[in-house]
Structure formats: C-alpha cells, structure tokens
Design a protein around this motif. Structure first.
Motif, PDB file in Angstrom:
ATOM      1  N   UNK A 325       0.461   6.752   9.729  1.00 63.91           N
ATOM      2  CA  UNK A 325       1.165   6.995   8.468  1.00 63.91           C
ATOM      3  C   UNK A 325       2.675   6.998   8.682  1.00 63.91           C
ATOM      4  N   UNK A 326       3.120   7.645   9.761  1.00 64.31           N
ATOM      5  CA  UNK A 326       4.555   7.653  10.070  1.00 64.31           C
ATOM      6  C   UNK A 326       5.071   6.242  10.290  1.00 64.31           C
ATOM      7  N   UNK A 327       4.302   5.447  11.015  1.00 65.40           N
ATOM      8  CA  UNK A 327       4.721   4.059  11.268  1.00 65.40           C
ATOM      9  C   UNK A 327       4.761   3.273   9.946  1.00 65.40           C
ATOM     10  N   UNK A 328       3.767   3.480   9.098  1.00 61.06           N
ATOM     11  CA  UNK A 328       3.695   2.758   7.829  1.00 61.06           C
ATOM     12  C   UNK A 328       4.906   3.061   6.943  1.00 61.06           C
ATOM     13  N   UNK A 329       5.180   4.351   6.719  1.00 66.07           N
ATOM     14  CA  UNK A 329       6.279   4.691   5.808  1.00 66.07           C
ATOM     15  C   UNK A 329       7.637   4.360   6.433  1.00 66.07           C
ATOM     16  N   UNK A 330       7.731   4.435   7.764  1.00 67.81           N
ATOM     17  CA  UNK A 330       8.987   4.067   8.428  1.00 67.81           C
ATOM     18  C   UNK A 330       9.315   2.597   8.182  1.00 67.81           C
ATOM     19  N   UNK A 331       8.323   1.729   8.355  1.00 68.88           N
ATOM     20  CA  UNK A 331       8.571   0.296   8.172  1.00 68.88           C
ATOM     21  C   UNK A 331       8.863  -0.037   6.712  1.00 68.88           C
TER      22      UNK A 331
END
Length: 533
Positions: A325-331
């Motif tokens: 989730x962190x990777x998704x929203x970061x990108x």
C-alpha cells in the motif's frame, strides 16, 4: 482482504463520482453565479456542515468499527445514537457563531445567508440520523449499499442545483440550501429502505445477521446491563479528543479563511475551485484506501498488543499489505507531483479560462501537486497507526495533535500573510510531514521485534526515480516553450510530450515494481476482470 479491497475499489469509484460532479458543477456555476457566492457556499457553509458532522460522528465511527463484528450490537447501536444529540448541540452552537461572530456577506452579492446557515446545520442533523445504519453496513462490508445510497444522493443534489441555477439564479443561497437538504434526506432514506427490506429476509438469516428487526436499530434498554459498552464509550472519548484536533488540521485553511478574514469571499471561491481541481485525482483514491484498510488492519491485528503477541500469519499478511500500500500510494503521489507541476496552468486554462489560469492559480495548483504526495503517504501510515493504537497511545497522540494544531494555525497565518493562499498549502505540507514522521516512527517501533520491514515500501526503484526526474525536466521545458498562450497547436504538442513521458513512467513501473503490479491486479482489479470475462 478481498472484501476490503473490494470496498476500497468501490469507494474509489464513488469518490471519483463525487469529485467529477463537484468538478463539473463548479465549471457550470461559474458561468451563472458570482465567485463570492461560490466562496460562501464552498468554504463558509460547507465548513459548518463538515465541522458538525465530523465532531458528532468521527470518533464514534472509529471506536465502533474497531474489533470483530461479533459483539453486543444493541449497546453499540445505543452508543451510535448519541451522535444525534451531539449533532444538535454542535449545529446550534456553531450556527450561532456563523451568524453572529463571523463576517456576514453583503446581501446584495450573497443573498439569504441566514437561511443558508440554518439549512446546512439542519442537513448535518438529518445525515446523523443514518449513522447507526451506516456503521452496521460498513462493519459487514455492504459495498453496494454505500455506492448506491451516496450516488443517488449526490445525483439528486446536482440535478436540483442545476435546475435552480438555470431557472432561479437570483435565489442565491436558497439554491444550495435546498440541494443540501435533499442530499441528506435521500442518503438517510436509502439506508432506511434497505434495512427495512433486508432485515428478516432469507439473505439476512443465511448471513446470521446480528440484527433481526428494525426496532433493534433504535435505542433499546437491556435489563441488568449497561446502556452502552463502556469500553467503546471510553475509546470514543479518546478518539473524540483526537478528532477535534484532526478536524482543525484537515480543514485548517478554511478555518483560517473563515475566522481571520485573510482572503475575501471571491478569493476564497477561486481557492476552493483550485483546491477541488487539485484533489480530484488524489482524494478519490487515497481516502477510500485509508477508510477501507483501517477496517482491514483493525480486524487482522488486535489493538494494543505487541507484534510478538499477535498471530504471526496475521502479522505477515498485515506487513505485506502495508508495504505494498505504501508503495502504491507513493508512486501515485510522485506521478501527480511530477506531471502536475508542468500541467497546472494548462489544466486551469482549459477549465476556467484566464480567470483561473492567470494570477496565483497555477502556482497554487503546483503546490497542491506536491501536497498530494504528503496526503498519499500520510493516509496509509495513519490508517495503520490508528488501527493498532491502544487507548493510552491514542491519548498520548492527542497531545502531539494539540501541539501540531497550534503550530499549524501559527504557520498558516504567517505564510498566508506572506504568500497569500499558497501559504495554506505550504502549511499543510509542513503538518502532513510531521504527522507522517510520527506514524513512521510508530510503525518502525511496532515491527522492530519482527523480521518484517513494511517501510521499505517507501523506497521506489532507483531507475524509476530517474525516469521521474527526466520526465519532470522534459515536461518543464515543454511548458516553457509551448504553454499556454501560443495557440492550440502548441498546447497539443505540450500534451503529447506529457503523454509520452507518462507512458514511459508506466512502462518502467511494470518492469521494476512487479510485486506491486501483481497486488493491484489480484486485489483491486480482480472483480472487474472477472466481470469482463
């Protein structure tokens, strides 16, 4: 997990509907109504409604959605009905403040202000009447009900607004007051009608639904038992103290505009339009993810327990989901920040013409593009943190929020006087950064006794970062040479350059972030792919 991602996906579609409707409605009303009227409605009166609703129900929602669905729902429903008298109190109190302590708009420019205050306060009370139904539906993941209810209410509100704006533009705030009351009424009626038909049906019996009759959804006394679950009540009080401060941080710029008069009503209208445009993509994705995965983390992991005392399979699943989730929203946030910088002026020029694309509008939207990145990370880190904090930790965090609220107000005032409406965005970035730091510290401490490191989700591939930098440079030069006063052909070239850079970024994501792509495909997109086949 699949139910939670389904809820997040449906909520995301719902949020994009709301934002698109607001987006279109603003573009439409700009051609019929004054900027002053739009400023009063979208800032002053909307702030009244959101404050009443938030203070009356946010803490109850967080407390009553924590833990398992197997509980004494009679006591939970009794507790939820306390939102109505709270809403009445806040509506009366804040309504008097809005009428007698704040600057009243010029009646010749913004007529019927008093009626607007009463109507928006009343709509908040009506909306709170559906709170027990909403929490019960949310706890049991009734996705379709939420989508249909909120979609019908928004569509009804917009249809009435458009009709009245075209036929009776001189009605002023009567238009938006009528539409707001219709929205709240349709929303509550959808939930009531659904539960009237659902309770007692074979489907409810098959699901072993904990409530059998509509009467059970009203306040009920139980012999030899307390009226409410005191554990939930104490947790609600802790969240209430926190929600009061969070509301100041969330709507801080509107409070500063409303109480300190740093911008006139016309400038407030322009700021709100740009704010809605800037958050069109950001909030329809991040808010549903935060709401849905708060429920997921609260159900998978037990509140207040250390990581080594939890079921390790649940810990592994939660850590993996948090990392992705962190990777998704970061990108998503990085993409909006990079491309938003070079295309802010063009977007405002297409949307509102020179009224928005000249002056501070483009710079305001560029700053908002950066703010989106902070919003993205904060939403996920805080949803995990709030789902795991015990009562004592929530109380300690309240002190942090208090200090942050005071700091925010001071910084907002200073930056606004120094740099106008852009100061609001910069102050919000500062506060989001502090909140992110606190949540990251909590997550790091929580997982340090395990082998899981979900915070690595905040580290994108170096090659992808390079592509972002190259895309930002190319689109920046493209804006200088082709946008926005050199004709439509130059604008099309600028758009084409952005499309090529965006395509290169997406291809790089697919090549470097394969684990994330699999997560998105298997969870968020799986049900849509199944429908297609």
């Amino acid at each position: 997990l699949s139910q939670t991602t389904r809820l997040a996906s449906s909520s995301a579609l719902l949020q994009v509907l709301f934002r698109l409707v607001t987006f279109g409605l603003n573009a439409f009303t700009l051609r019929y109504l004054s900027r002053e009227l739009i400023g009063v409605v979208n800032v002053r009166l909307t702030l009244l409604h959101s404050t009443v609703v938030f203070l009356a129900r946010e803490a109850f929602r967080r407390a009553c959605l924590s833990g398992s669905t197997k509980r004494n729902w009679t006591k939970t429903i009794n507790l939820l009905w306390m939102t109505v008298p709270l809403g009445v109190f806040w509506s009366i109190f804040l309504g008097l403040v809005w009428l007698h302590l704040l600057e009243v708009p010029d009646p010749s420019v913004v007529p019927h202000y008093q009626a607007g205050v009463v109507a928006f306060g009343l709509s908040a009370i009506i909306e709170l009447l559906g709170e027990p139904f909403w929490v019960l539906a949310q706890a049991h993941l009734f996705v379709r009900l939420k989508v249909i209810a909120e979609s019908l209410s928004v569509v009804s509100k917009c249809i009435l607004t458009v009709i009245l704006v075209v036929l009776y533009p001189q009605w002023g705030l009567y238009i938006f007051s009528s539409a707001q009351l219709l929205y709240a009424s349709v929303l509550v009626m959808c939930y009531v009608i659904y539960f009237v038909t659902f309770l007692g049906s074979p489907e409810a019996t098959k699901k072993s639904f904990p409530v059998a009759r509509m009467k059970a959804l009203l306040p009920n006394w139980v012999e030899d038992e307390t009226f409410v679950n005191w554990r939930e009540a104490r947790l609600t009080w802790s969240f209430f103290k926190q929600s009061f401060l969070k509301q100041i941080l969330t709507e801080g710029e509107r409070y500063v505009m409303t109480f300190l008069n740093v911008l006139n009503f016309a400038d407030q209208g322009v700021y709100d339009i740009v704010n809605n445009l800037g958050s069109l993509v950001a909030r329809f994705i991040f808010l549903p993810i935060e709401e849905s995965f708060y429920i997921f983390f609260a159900k998978v992991l037990e509140r207040g327990k250390r990581v080594k005392d939890q079921k390790q399979d649940d810990v592994a699943m939660a850590a993996n989901v948090l990392e992705l989730l962190l990777k998704l929203v970061l990108l998503i946030g990085l993409t909006i920040t990079v491309f938003g910088y070079a295309y802010s002026q063009l977007a405002l020029d297409i949307y509102g013409g020179s009224m928005l694309s000249s002056g501070t509008g483009p710079d305001l939207l560029r700053c908002y593009s950066l703010y989106v990145l902070f919003l993205a990370i904060n939403g996920v880190t805080e949803c995990f943190t709030f789902a795991l904090m015990c009562k004592e930790e929530v109380d300690r965090y309240n002190l942090v929020m208090l200090a942050l609220s005071l700091t925010f107000l001071c910084i907002s005032c200073f930056l606004t006087y120094w740099h106008g409406s852009i100061g609001f965005i910069l102050a919000n970035c500062f506060n989001m950064g502090i909140r992110i730091a606190h949540s990251i510290h909590y997550i790091y401490d929580y997982f340090k006794e395990s082998t899981y490191r979900p915070l690595t989700g905040l580290l994108p591939s170096p090659f992808l970062v390079l592509i972002y930098i190259i895309s930002g440079v190319i689109t920046g030069f493209s804006e200088v040479f082709f946008c926005c006063d050199k004709g439509w052909m130059a604008k099309l070239i600028h758009i084409s350059m952005g499309a090529l850079c965006f395509a290169a970024t997406i291809v790089t994501m697919f090549c470097t972030e394969t684990k994330l792509i699999h997560f998105v495909r298997s969870q968020f997109l799986s049900r849509y792919m199944k429908k297609g086949t």
